[in-house]
Design an enzyme around this catalytic site. Structure first.
Site, PDB file in Angstrom:
ATOM      1  N   GLU A 143       1.611  -0.830  -0.008  1.00  0.00           N
ATOM      2  CA  GLU A 143      -0.006   0.115  -0.271  1.00  0.00           C
ATOM      3  C   GLU A 143       1.037   0.868   0.301  1.00  0.00           C
ATOM      4  O   GLU A 143       0.322   2.487  -0.327  1.00  0.00           O
ATOM      5  CB  GLU A 143      -0.892  -0.148   1.151  1.00  0.00           C
ATOM      6  CG  GLU A 143      -1.909  -0.824   1.167  1.00  0.00           C
ATOM      7  CD  GLU A 143      -2.668  -0.634   2.565  1.00  0.00           C
ATOM      8  OE1 GLU A 143      -4.058  -0.419   2.514  1.00  0.00           O
ATOM      9  OE2 GLU A 143      -2.733  -1.121   4.084  1.00  0.00           O
ATOM     10  N   TYR A 147     -18.646  24.146  -0.617  1.00  0.00           N
ATOM     11  CA  TYR A 147     -19.313  23.442  -0.630  1.00  0.00           C
ATOM     12  C   TYR A 147     -17.429  22.681  -1.512  1.00  0.00           C
ATOM     13  O   TYR A 147     -16.723  21.859  -1.501  1.00  0.00           O
ATOM     14  CB  TYR A 147     -19.906  21.850  -0.248  1.00  0.00           C
ATOM     15  CG  TYR A 147     -21.404  22.709  -1.954  1.00  0.00           C
ATOM     16  CD1 TYR A 147     -20.230  22.392  -3.409  1.00  0.00           C
ATOM     17  CD2 TYR A 147     -21.833  23.473  -1.733  1.00  0.00           C
ATOM     18  CE1 TYR A 147     -21.365  22.621  -4.730  1.00  0.00           C
ATOM     19  CE2 TYR A 147     -22.673  23.481  -2.539  1.00  0.00           C
ATOM     20  CZ  TYR A 147     -22.493  23.317  -4.568  1.00  0.00           C
ATOM     21  OH  TYR A 147     -23.537  23.860  -5.412  1.00  0.00           O
ATOM     22  N   GLU A 155      -8.070   6.009   9.763  1.00  0.00           N
ATOM     23  CA  GLU A 155      -8.219   7.330  11.156  1.00  0.00           C
ATOM     24  C   GLU A 155      -7.637   8.668  11.101  1.00  0.00           C
ATOM     25  O   GLU A 155      -8.097   9.439  11.686  1.00  0.00           O
ATOM     26  CB  GLU A 155      -8.538   6.357  12.705  1.00  0.00           C
ATOM     27  CG  GLU A 155      -9.605   5.394  12.584  1.00  0.00           C
ATOM     28  CD  GLU A 155      -8.745   3.954  12.185  1.00  0.00           C
ATOM     29  OE1 GLU A 155      -9.492   2.626  12.213  1.00  0.00           O
ATOM     30  OE2 GLU A 155      -7.288   3.947  11.397  1.00  0.00           O
ATOM     31  N   LYS A 213     -11.925   3.007   1.473  1.00  0.00           N
ATOM     32  CA  LYS A 213     -11.710   2.647   0.753  1.00  0.00           C
ATOM     33  C   LYS A 213     -11.599   1.214  -0.185  1.00  0.00           C
ATOM     34  O   LYS A 213     -11.545  -0.247   0.449  1.00  0.00           O
ATOM     35  CB  LYS A 213     -10.124   2.567   2.261  1.00  0.00           C
ATOM     36  CG  LYS A 213      -9.238   1.303   1.429  1.00  0.00           C
ATOM     37  CD  LYS A 213      -7.979   1.286   2.720  1.00  0.00           C
ATOM     38  CE  LYS A 213      -7.201   1.939   1.961  1.00  0.00           C
ATOM     39  NZ  LYS A 213      -5.694   1.127   2.826  1.00  0.00           N
TER      40      LYS A 213
END
Length: 117
Positions: free
Chosen positions: A21, A53, A73, A98
């Protein structure tokens, strides 16, 4: 209170704990709910009186693109901190999806909610 939502925002980040990753950015999909008072924006019809936005989306994409966290997180916390500092909502719920990490699952995600004290 009212709600400004961004759904399905695709960003790319270097994220993950495994060696495979850490070589390329991965696709993340963000859902953001920002609780705020939209009454002034509604009565003035002026974007300066609301949460823009488009600017939130750009800042989230920039932040993700420059990050290299191991955990969703940690990235989500940085995103939440930025939204509160720059856009001043009362409350934010952020879901970080993800979708490409587990071949056996359609998606994995974390969802965090923070409120101004």
């Amino acid at each position: 209170m009212d709600l400004v939502k961004i759904q399905g925002l695709t960003v790319h980040a270097l994220i993950g704990v495994f060696d495979f990753e850490r070589h390329a950015k991965q696709r993340l999909i963000l859902d953001v709910d920002m609780v705020t008072d939209l009454s002034l924006a509604a009565s003035t019809d002026d974007v300066k009186n609301t949460i823009d936005y488009g600017k939130v989306a750009q800042r989230l994409a920039d932040l993700a693109g420059g990050s290299s966290y191991f955990l969703l997180e940690a990235l989500a916390k940085e995103m939440l901190d930025m939204i509160f500092a720059e856009f001043n909502p009362h409350k934010v719920t952020l879901t970080v999806n993800k979708p490409d990490i587990l071949k056996e699952a359609v998606n994995v995600a974390i969802c965090m909610t923070r409120e101004r004290s």
